[in-house]
Design an enzyme around this catalytic site. Structure first.
Site, PDB file in Angstrom:
ATOM      1  N   ASN A  67      -4.318 -10.321   7.145  1.00  0.00           N
ATOM      2  CA  ASN A  67      -4.004  -9.078   7.865  1.00  0.00           C
ATOM      3  C   ASN A  67      -5.174  -8.378   8.558  1.00  0.00           C
ATOM      4  O   ASN A  67      -5.164  -7.150   8.726  1.00  0.00           O
ATOM      5  CB  ASN A  67      -3.318  -8.078   6.919  1.00  0.00           C
ATOM      6  CG  ASN A  67      -1.987  -8.620   6.389  1.00  0.00           C
ATOM      7  OD1 ASN A  67      -1.518  -9.659   6.853  1.00  0.00           O
ATOM      8  ND2 ASN A  67      -1.367  -7.924   5.441  1.00  0.00           N
TER       9      ASN A  67
ATOM     10  N   TYR B 143      -8.301  -7.860   7.709  1.00  0.00           N
ATOM     11  CA  TYR B 143      -9.316  -7.147   6.933  1.00  0.00           C
ATOM     12  C   TYR B 143     -10.572  -8.017   6.784  1.00  0.00           C
ATOM     13  O   TYR B 143     -10.705  -9.037   7.455  1.00  0.00           O
ATOM     14  CB  TYR B 143      -8.703  -6.694   5.600  1.00  0.00           C
ATOM     15  CG  TYR B 143      -7.524  -5.748   5.814  1.00  0.00           C
ATOM     16  CD1 TYR B 143      -7.707  -4.526   6.487  1.00  0.00           C
ATOM     17  CD2 TYR B 143      -6.240  -6.071   5.392  1.00  0.00           C
ATOM     18  CE1 TYR B 143      -6.637  -3.657   6.700  1.00  0.00           C
ATOM     19  CE2 TYR B 143      -5.167  -5.199   5.601  1.00  0.00           C
ATOM     20  CZ  TYR B 143      -5.370  -4.001   6.256  1.00  0.00           C
ATOM     21  OH  TYR B 143      -4.322  -3.143   6.481  1.00  0.00           O
TER      22      TYR B 143
ATOM     23  N   ASN C 239      -4.148  -6.249  13.546  1.00  0.00           N
ATOM     24  CA  ASN C 239      -5.581  -5.961  13.653  1.00  0.00           C
ATOM     25  C   ASN C 239      -6.388  -7.205  14.046  1.00  0.00           C
ATOM     26  O   ASN C 239      -7.535  -7.370  13.616  1.00  0.00           O
ATOM     27  CB  ASN C 239      -6.138  -5.405  12.334  1.00  0.00           C
ATOM     28  CG  ASN C 239      -5.581  -4.039  11.995  1.00  0.00           C
ATOM     29  OD1 ASN C 239      -5.405  -3.203  12.876  1.00  0.00           O
ATOM     30  ND2 ASN C 239      -5.290  -3.805  10.732  1.00  0.00           N
TER      31      ASN C 239
ATOM     32  N   GLY D 138       8.877  -7.483  -0.142  1.00  0.00           N
ATOM     33  CA  GLY D 138       8.150  -6.227   0.049  1.00  0.00           C
ATOM     34  C   GLY D 138       9.069  -5.022   0.159  1.00  0.00           C
ATOM     35  O   GLY D 138       9.413  -4.388  -0.841  1.00  0.00           O
TER      36      GLY D 138
ATOM     37  N   HIS E 237      -7.433 -10.576  -1.129  1.00  0.00           N
ATOM     38  CA  HIS E 237      -6.780 -10.257   0.152  1.00  0.00           C
ATOM     39  C   HIS E 237      -7.615 -10.840   1.290  1.00  0.00           C
ATOM     40  O   HIS E 237      -8.603 -10.254   1.708  1.00  0.00           O
ATOM     41  CB  HIS E 237      -6.650  -8.743   0.291  1.00  0.00           C
ATOM     42  CG  HIS E 237      -5.683  -8.301   1.343  1.00  0.00           C
ATOM     43  ND1 HIS E 237      -5.256  -9.124   2.359  1.00  0.00           N
ATOM     44  CD2 HIS E 237      -5.049  -7.109   1.529  1.00  0.00           C
ATOM     45  CE1 HIS E 237      -4.390  -8.438   3.133  1.00  0.00           C
ATOM     46  NE2 HIS E 237      -4.255  -7.223   2.642  1.00  0.00           N
TER      47      HIS E 237
ATOM     48  N   THR F  82       0.839  -1.203   0.000  1.00  0.00           N
ATOM     49  CA  THR F  82       0.000   0.000   0.000  1.00  0.00           C
ATOM     50  C   THR F  82       0.869   1.246   0.000  1.00  0.00           C
ATOM     51  O   THR F  82       1.793   1.362   0.799  1.00  0.00           O
ATOM     52  CB  THR F  82      -0.925  -0.032   1.238  1.00  0.00           C
ATOM     53  OG1 THR F  82      -1.876  -1.061   1.037  1.00  0.00           O
ATOM     54  CG2 THR F  82      -1.641   1.288   1.452  1.00  0.00           C
TER      55      THR F  82
HETATM   56  C1  FNR Z   1       2.615  -3.869   3.383  1.00  0.00           C
HETATM   57  N1  FNR Z   1       2.018  -5.129   3.323  1.00  0.00           N
HETATM   58  C2  FNR Z   1       0.835  -5.283   2.656  1.00  0.00           C
HETATM   59  N2  FNR Z   1       0.232  -6.516   2.594  1.00  0.00           N
HETATM   60  C3  FNR Z   1      -0.878  -6.699   1.853  1.00  0.00           C
HETATM   61  O1  FNR Z   1      -1.378  -7.817   1.797  1.00  0.00           O
HETATM   62  N3  FNR Z   1      -1.422  -5.655   1.160  1.00  0.00           N
HETATM   63  C4  FNR Z   1      -0.917  -4.407   1.195  1.00  0.00           C
HETATM   64  O2  FNR Z   1      -1.422  -3.505   0.537  1.00  0.00           O
HETATM   65  C5  FNR Z   1       0.220  -4.194   2.007  1.00  0.00           C
HETATM   66  N4  FNR Z   1       0.775  -2.966   2.138  1.00  0.00           N
HETATM   67  C6  FNR Z   1       1.967  -2.779   2.782  1.00  0.00           C
HETATM   68  C7  FNR Z   1       2.564  -1.525   2.799  1.00  0.00           C
HETATM   69  C8  FNR Z   1       3.796  -1.341   3.393  1.00  0.00           C
HETATM   70  C9  FNR Z   1       4.408   0.004   3.387  1.00  0.00           C
HETATM   71  C10 FNR Z   1       4.445  -2.447   3.994  1.00  0.00           C
HETATM   72  C11 FNR Z   1       5.800  -2.286   4.604  1.00  0.00           C
HETATM   73  C12 FNR Z   1       3.858  -3.675   3.990  1.00  0.00           C
HETATM   74  C13 FNR Z   1       2.759  -6.322   3.789  1.00  0.00           C
HETATM   75  C14 FNR Z   1       3.737  -6.809   2.708  1.00  0.00           C
HETATM   76  O3  FNR Z   1       3.046  -7.345   1.594  1.00  0.00           O
HETATM   77  C15 FNR Z   1       4.721  -7.896   3.220  1.00  0.00           C
HETATM   78  O4  FNR Z   1       3.988  -8.997   3.690  1.00  0.00           O
HETATM   79  C16 FNR Z   1       5.619  -7.379   4.321  1.00  0.00           C
HETATM   80  O5  FNR Z   1       6.167  -6.126   3.983  1.00  0.00           O
HETATM   81  C17 FNR Z   1       6.741  -8.378   4.644  1.00  0.00           C
HETATM   82  O6  FNR Z   1       7.609  -8.530   3.567  1.00  0.00           O
HETATM   83  P1  FNR Z   1       9.078  -7.822   3.558  1.00  0.00           P
HETATM   84  O7  FNR Z   1       8.824  -6.345   3.468  1.00  0.00           O
HETATM   85  O8  FNR Z   1       9.746  -8.187   4.838  1.00  0.00           O
HETATM   86  O9  FNR Z   1       9.748  -8.388   2.352  1.00  0.00           O
HETATM   87  C1  8K6 Z   2      -1.067   4.700   5.299  1.00  0.00           C
HETATM   88  C2  8K6 Z   2      -0.236   3.491   5.027  1.00  0.00           C
HETATM   89  C3  8K6 Z   2      -1.060   2.255   4.994  1.00  0.00           C
HETATM   90  C4  8K6 Z   2      -0.234   1.031   5.068  1.00  0.00           C
HETATM   91  C5  8K6 Z   2      -1.041  -0.227   5.059  1.00  0.00           C
HETATM   92  C6  8K6 Z   2      -0.447  -1.342   5.762  1.00  0.00           C
HETATM   93  C7  8K6 Z   2       1.013  -1.242   5.882  1.00  0.00           C
HETATM   94  C8  8K6 Z   2       1.492  -1.159   7.239  1.00  0.00           C
HETATM   95  C9  8K6 Z   2       2.959  -0.935   7.293  1.00  0.00           C
HETATM   96  C10 8K6 Z   2       3.579  -1.179   8.588  1.00  0.00           C
HETATM   97  C11 8K6 Z   2       2.739  -1.916   9.560  1.00  0.00           C
HETATM   98  C12 8K6 Z   2       3.546  -2.787  10.441  1.00  0.00           C
HETATM   99  C13 8K6 Z   2       2.717  -3.722  11.233  1.00  0.00           C
HETATM  100  C14 8K6 Z   2       3.507  -4.909  11.650  1.00  0.00           C
HETATM  101  C15 8K6 Z   2       2.866  -5.682  12.696  1.00  0.00           C
HETATM  102  C16 8K6 Z   2       3.796  -6.751  13.175  1.00  0.00           C
HETATM  103  C17 8K6 Z   2       3.397  -7.276  14.492  1.00  0.00           C
HETATM  104  C18 8K6 Z   2       4.335  -8.295  15.009  1.00  0.00           C
END
Ligand code: FNR
Ligand code: 8K6
Length: 355
Positions: free
Chosen positions: A185, A187, A242, A324, A182, A35
């Site tokens: 997470n 949702y 969440n 990611g 999706h 995202t």
């Molecule tokens: C995410 N992730 C995420 N997952 C998903 O299913 N839909 C989404 O739109 C998003 N958006 C999103 C935004 C940002 C900024 C982050 C950092 C993460 C989770 C992502 O797909 C992935 O599972 C994690 O980032 C872990 O992978 P990496 O980053 O460790 O390679």
């Molecule tokens: C406005 C940005 C919207 C991003 C959507 C989801 C991305 C979240 C990015 C970081 C969230 C980290 C949450 C990790 C939880 C791990 C708990 C062990």
């Protein structure tokens, strides 16, 4: 696994991989859904997004940022949609640009469920499995605190299933190679699969079969519309975002995964940020648990490097790896790994602009 791999050479990551009879990936890297909150005011993908995705076309498969299926699915600012003609036309530019560079791209279909906020859709109900709210507020808009959702009625559920299928049809019209539903997470779909968020007493709650009913209806409706080869699903059997953990969730996924396997969809993808996290009720990592209960293509993710992913694939822990944050920091991630060029480290400040 029948393929011969040399763990230290990263060679297995650069092998082609057949998802099914119709889709073969150039390598085993997926760009994870990320995202970015950069769509325009009408939630249409912008020209900057076209460039952003095209730069990452060397991934075997791009999964787009989560994309909302209808207005009340929205929980974050400027997340793209796929329910208006303008949004479909905007995505068409993205898919054309990725295809022109030899890439493949699936759109991630999203309804945020209890993480939605009426601010984004002019007021009205926030739908989820049950009236269990989450604490907190919308990122980047902290004044918007989360509200208590309305349990989706049977009529709401039918409408939601229809709208996932319609969004999948729109995705094909927009030129996507397929969709990732999706279901992870915390949702909407995930709220049905966990006891924390599902307190229903009707045919969508209370038993593993009932709690799995909504996601299976969505999968079946999408498959009926666009075909199983073009349908993927992301799930979070371990509650981490969440969502509160409940050990009874294990029985739900024990039931659900074989049912899903019988659908023979393109892939299942784990939703997690760090796959070294262990869940006691799953007996370890989310990916290991799913591998043991689901025999088809599995996508691992969560704080992997190319090296650790290569080892995990060689050890048959999953088949494909989604990357990611390193893909945010390195548009040319795949080329860098292939050529042994050092990666730029990711930092959160990079989220402020689309490079
Ligand atoms: C995410 N992730 C995420 N997952 C998903 O299913 N839909 C989404 O739109 C998003 N958006 C999103 C935004 C940002 C900024 C982050 C950092 C993460 C989770 C992502 O797909 C992935 O599972 C994690 O980032 C872990 O992978 P990496 O980053 O460790 O390679
Ligand atoms: C406005 C940005 C919207 C991003 C959507 C989801 C991305 C979240 C990015 C970081 C969230 C980290 C949450 C990790 C939880 C791990 C708990 C062990």
């Amino acid at each position: 696994m029948t393929t011969q791999t040399t763990p230290n050479s990263l060679a297995n990551l650069f092998e082609t991989y057949s998802l099914n009879d119709t889709i073969t990936l150039n390598n085993r890297f997926l760009m994870a859904p990320l995202t970015r909150c950069m769509a325009d005011a009408d939630l249409v993908p912008t020209d900057d997004m076209v460039v952003y995705y095209a730069r990452r076309a060397e991934a075997g498969l791009i999964i787009t940022e989560a994309t909302i299926i209808r207005p009340d699915a929205q929980g974050y600012p400027n997340t793209p949609g796929i329910f208006t003609q303008a949004q479909i036309a905007g995505w068409r530019k993205v898919t054309d640009a990725v295809h022109a560079k030899g890439g493949k791209i699936f759109v991630q279909l999203w309804h945020t469920g209890r993480v939605a906020h009426p601010h984004f859709f002019g007021g009205g109900d926030v739908l989820a499995a049950s009236a269990q709210k989450i604490e907190g507020s919308v990122p980047r808009m902290r004044e918007l605190t989360y509200v208590t959702p309305k349990p989706a009625t049977l009529e709401d559920i039918q409408g939601l299933v229809r709208d996932y299928a319609k969004a999948a049809e729109n995705a094909i019209e927009a030129g996507f190679d397929g969709v990732e539903i999706h279901g992870a997470n915390g949702y909407l779909i995930d709220t049905f699969l966990h006891h924390d968020s599902n307190r229903r007493t009707d045919e969508y709650g209370g038993t593993p079969a009932n709690m799995s009913r909504f996601v299976l209806e969505v999968v079946d409706a999408v498959v009926a519309r666009i075909g199983k080869d073009r349908t993927g699903l992301r799930i979070s059997p371990g509650a981490y975002f969440n969502m509160a953990a409940d050990s009874r969730d294990r029985e739900v996924f024990d039931y659900f995964l074989p049912e899903l396997e019988a659908r023979d969809i393109a892939f299942v993808h784990i939703g997690i940020f760090d796959d070294s996290m262990e869940f006691d009720y799953l007996g370890g990592r989310a990916s290991s648990y799913v591998r043991a209960h689901y025999g088809k293509t599995l996508v691992g993710v969560g704080s992997y490097s190319a090296e650790t992913a290569c080892e995990a694939i060689a050890a048959n822990k999953f088949d494909l790896i989604a990357i990611g944050r390193p893909f945010i920091a390195n548009p040319d991630y795949v080329a860098r790994v292939r050529d042994g060029v050092e990666l730029v480290p990711y930092s959160d400040e990079m989220l402020a602009s689309l490079v």
